[in-house]
Scaffold this active site. Structure first.
Site, PDB file in Angstrom:
ATOM      1  N   CYS A 113       0.833  -1.204   0.000  1.00 15.02           N
ATOM      2  CA  CYS A 113       0.000   0.000   0.000  1.00 15.02           C
ATOM      3  C   CYS A 113       0.874   1.263   0.000  1.00 15.02           C
ATOM      4  O   CYS A 113       1.471   1.569  -1.018  1.00 15.02           O
ATOM      5  CB  CYS A 113      -0.982  -0.047   1.161  1.00 15.02           C
ATOM      6  SG  CYS A 113      -2.442   0.922   0.817  1.00 15.02           S
TER       7      CYS A 113
ATOM      8  N   GLU B 166      -1.582  -9.223   3.825  1.00 16.07           N
ATOM      9  CA  GLU B 166      -1.475  -9.788   5.178  1.00 16.07           C
ATOM     10  C   GLU B 166      -2.832 -10.132   5.785  1.00 16.07           C
ATOM     11  O   GLU B 166      -2.917 -10.946   6.694  1.00 16.07           O
ATOM     12  CB  GLU B 166      -0.706  -8.826   6.102  1.00 16.07           C
ATOM     13  CG  GLU B 166      -1.407  -7.524   6.485  1.00 16.07           C
ATOM     14  CD  GLU B 166      -1.163  -6.382   5.505  1.00 16.07           C
ATOM     15  OE1 GLU B 166      -0.884  -6.669   4.320  1.00 16.07           O
ATOM     16  OE2 GLU B 166      -1.281  -5.201   5.904  1.00 16.07           O
TER      17      GLU B 166
ATOM     18  N   HIS C 101      -3.610  -5.194   0.765  1.00 15.24           N
ATOM     19  CA  HIS C 101      -2.935  -5.697   1.968  1.00 15.24           C
ATOM     20  C   HIS C 101      -2.994  -7.231   1.989  1.00 15.24           C
ATOM     21  O   HIS C 101      -3.968  -7.795   2.503  1.00 15.24           O
ATOM     22  CB  HIS C 101      -3.615  -5.154   3.221  1.00 15.24           C
ATOM     23  CG  HIS C 101      -3.383  -3.698   3.441  1.00 15.24           C
ATOM     24  ND1 HIS C 101      -2.344  -3.222   4.197  1.00 15.24           N
ATOM     25  CD2 HIS C 101      -4.035  -2.608   2.964  1.00 15.24           C
ATOM     26  CE1 HIS C 101      -2.379  -1.898   4.207  1.00 15.24           C
ATOM     27  NE2 HIS C 101      -3.388  -1.499   3.457  1.00 15.24           N
TER      28      HIS C 101
END
Ligand code: GLN
Length: 523
Positions: free
Chosen positions: A370, A497, A495
């Site tokens: 990002c 994650e 993202h």
């Protein structure tokens, strides 16, 4: 439908979210459909407006809800995708009641905490449909903030007498004499009883395993069976907790209490992963160059993603946190890989740009997420293409705004949309690192940002050697970028994650860990 409610006692910060996620994992391993829900007492409608230093990471769900980071634990432990119904806050409940009151929905009645707020809470919980609803009440029993939630749950538990089970997580300190003390647990169980709630299982968080005498004492003073007192000792890795609780027969006790058919939980694969985390063959050092490195919870999902990717590569990933404002390139020399995470605002951005430059020039595996992708592009535009480049998030008047809010997106934000949030599709170009890692033509990943790569610069940047390997299906938004020829230089607008799991590590983290390991072995 059955309800399991987990409350906390004595202290906050005992890791209740992880214990709840572990209970969820056991329920899932016994084949019960389970939906977890987190209750937060704060007045913010969601944590989206809170600084990570206040609250840790904001966890984003597929549907775009910004939620408490415990939802990340639930999704990772249970390997499920949740929606915004799994997080309620005081703010969300009151907002909804006040909106109804303004619309006149209460037909002239006086609107009160009991029954209107309590009914609203009940309504929110009842939206969830599953074999088992697993409810975590944030904070500790006795906090004013969560009183009304406990009252609502008490009322529900009376209406659905046979369907409710309360579990209380408490703290068992060890004093200088080495003794495990049960008094704080006795007090907090009593506090719960005073609110009309009787816990049937007590989990004692303690540095060590609970001694038999501790267990017996808690059982006697808190009015629960001996076998229903269990310990949750400190562990070096949170993924061990489901195994520790299951060893104490938590699964069968829950089934017993809720009259559910017990099916021994299956944990073979999970055990395998845990062993790999515990004694890996290799280890690597990865630097995280961010702005909130003083609080590791601010990057919790990233930390966990590295464990997942590490376990899959039989490798321990040692994380080193660098405050981007203070970083010197010398600090980065010893690293096998660098990650620049997401972030907001201008503080520390120049430090992040320097870290990217160091990774690019020294062939150090790099992943930008990002804002990490924004700085990767700014760095390339500045140092490879010679442009005076920046993001308009930092400098509105810069000569070359390579990162900007796009006109289409601006319209959405003007209408009150706060950010581009949640899962969006991304089309991958064949023969790129991105495609090799995902092994798919189209993926879906979660977002939380406003700014995008400025389309005016795409052709120019590609002519100079960058490759945009992932785009929105209409081709307008750049979702992924890489640098061909570099060992591993990848960045993404989303993202990754948020979707990484122990059983299903995020491909971009796998790529970074593999490349870093390869670099280290070849050195
Ligand atoms: N601040 C940037 C934006 O709003 C990046 C956000 C992020 O890294 N999550 O686009």
């Amino acid at each position: 439908m059955k309800y399991i409610v987990v409350t906390g006692g004595v202290l906050s910060g005992l890791g209740k979210g992880v214990v709840v996620a572990s209970i969820g994992r056991i329920l899932k391993a016994m084949n019960f459909n389970t939906i977890p829900i987190k209750i937060d007492g704060y007045v913010n409608v969601d944590p989206g407006t809170m600084n990570p230093y206040e609250h840790g990471e904001v966890y984003v769900l597929r549907d775009g809800s910004e939620t408490d980071l415990d939802l990340g634990h639930y999704e990772r432990f249970m390997n499920i995708d949740l929606d915004g119904n799994s997080n309620i806050t005081t703010g969300k409940i009151y907002k909804s009641v006040i909106d109804k009151e303004r619309r006149g929905d209460y037909l002239g009645k006086t609107v009160q905490i009991i029954p209107h707020i309590t009914d609203e809470i009940e309504g929110e919980i009842e939206k969830l449909k599953s074999d088992i609803v697993l409810i975590e009440v944030g904070g500790t029993v006795g906090d004013i903030e969560t009183m009304v939630f406990l009252e609502s749950l008490r009322q529900m538990s009376i209406k659905k007498y046979n369907e409710f089970l309360f579990i209380h997580l408490s703290y068992v300190p060890i004093v200088t004499t080495g003794e495990q003390k049960t008094k704080p647990t006795q007090h907090s169980a009593k506090e719960l009883l005073g609110l009309g709630i009787r816990p049937e299982i007590i989990i004692g968080r303690c540095e060590q395993d609970l001694e038999e005498s501790t267990r017996k004492k808690i059982a006697m003073f808190c009015g629960v069976d001996d076998k229903c007192v269990m310990g949750s000792p400190d562990v070096d890795d949170i993924y061990k907790i489901p195994l520790i609780l299951e060893k104490q027969k938590l699964g069968s006790i829950i089934c017993d209490k809720l009259k559910l058919k017990y099916l021994a939980p299956e944990f073979n694969k999970w055990k395998n992963f845990v062993e790999k985390i515990e004694s890996p063959a290799h280890d690597i050092d990865i630097g995280i160059v961010g702005k909130y490195t003083g609080l590791e919870d601010a990057y919790l999902s990233i930390k966990e993603s590295f464990k997942h990717a590490g376990a899959a590569n039989n490798c321990r990933v040692n994380l080193h946190w660098f405050e981007s404002e203070e970083i010197k390139s010398g600090d980065l020399k010893v690293l096998d890989g660098i990650l620049v995470p997401g972030g907001f605002g201008m503080r520390g951005v120049e430090g992040k740009i320097n870290a990217v430059k160091f990774a690019r020039e020294n062939n150090i595996p790099f992943l930008g997420i990002c804002l990490g992708m924004h700085v990767a592009i700014i760095e390339f535009a500045r140092h490879v293409c010679g442009l005076e480049a920046n993001t308009t998030e930092i400098n509105k008047n810069v000569e070359h705004p390579v990162i900007d809010i796009l006109p289409e997106q601006r319209k959405i934000y003007k209408k009150g949309g706060t950010m581009r949030l949640g899962a969006y599709p991304c089309v991958l170009e064949r023969n790129t690192t991105a495609h090799k890692l995902y092994k798919k033509d189209e993926i879906s990943e979660r977002h939380r940002h406003r700014y995008e790569v400025n389309p005016d610069y795409i052709k120019f940047l590609e002519e100079n050697g960058l490759k945009f390997s992932g785009k929105s299906p209409d081709g307008n938004l750049m979702e992924m970028v890489e640098l061909p020829g570099h060992l591993y230089f990848t960045a993404c607008q989303f993202h990754p994650e948020y979707q990484s799991r122990l059983e299903n590590p995020a491909p971009l983290f796998l790529g970074l860990v593999r490349a870093a390991l390869k670099r280290k072995i070849n050195e």
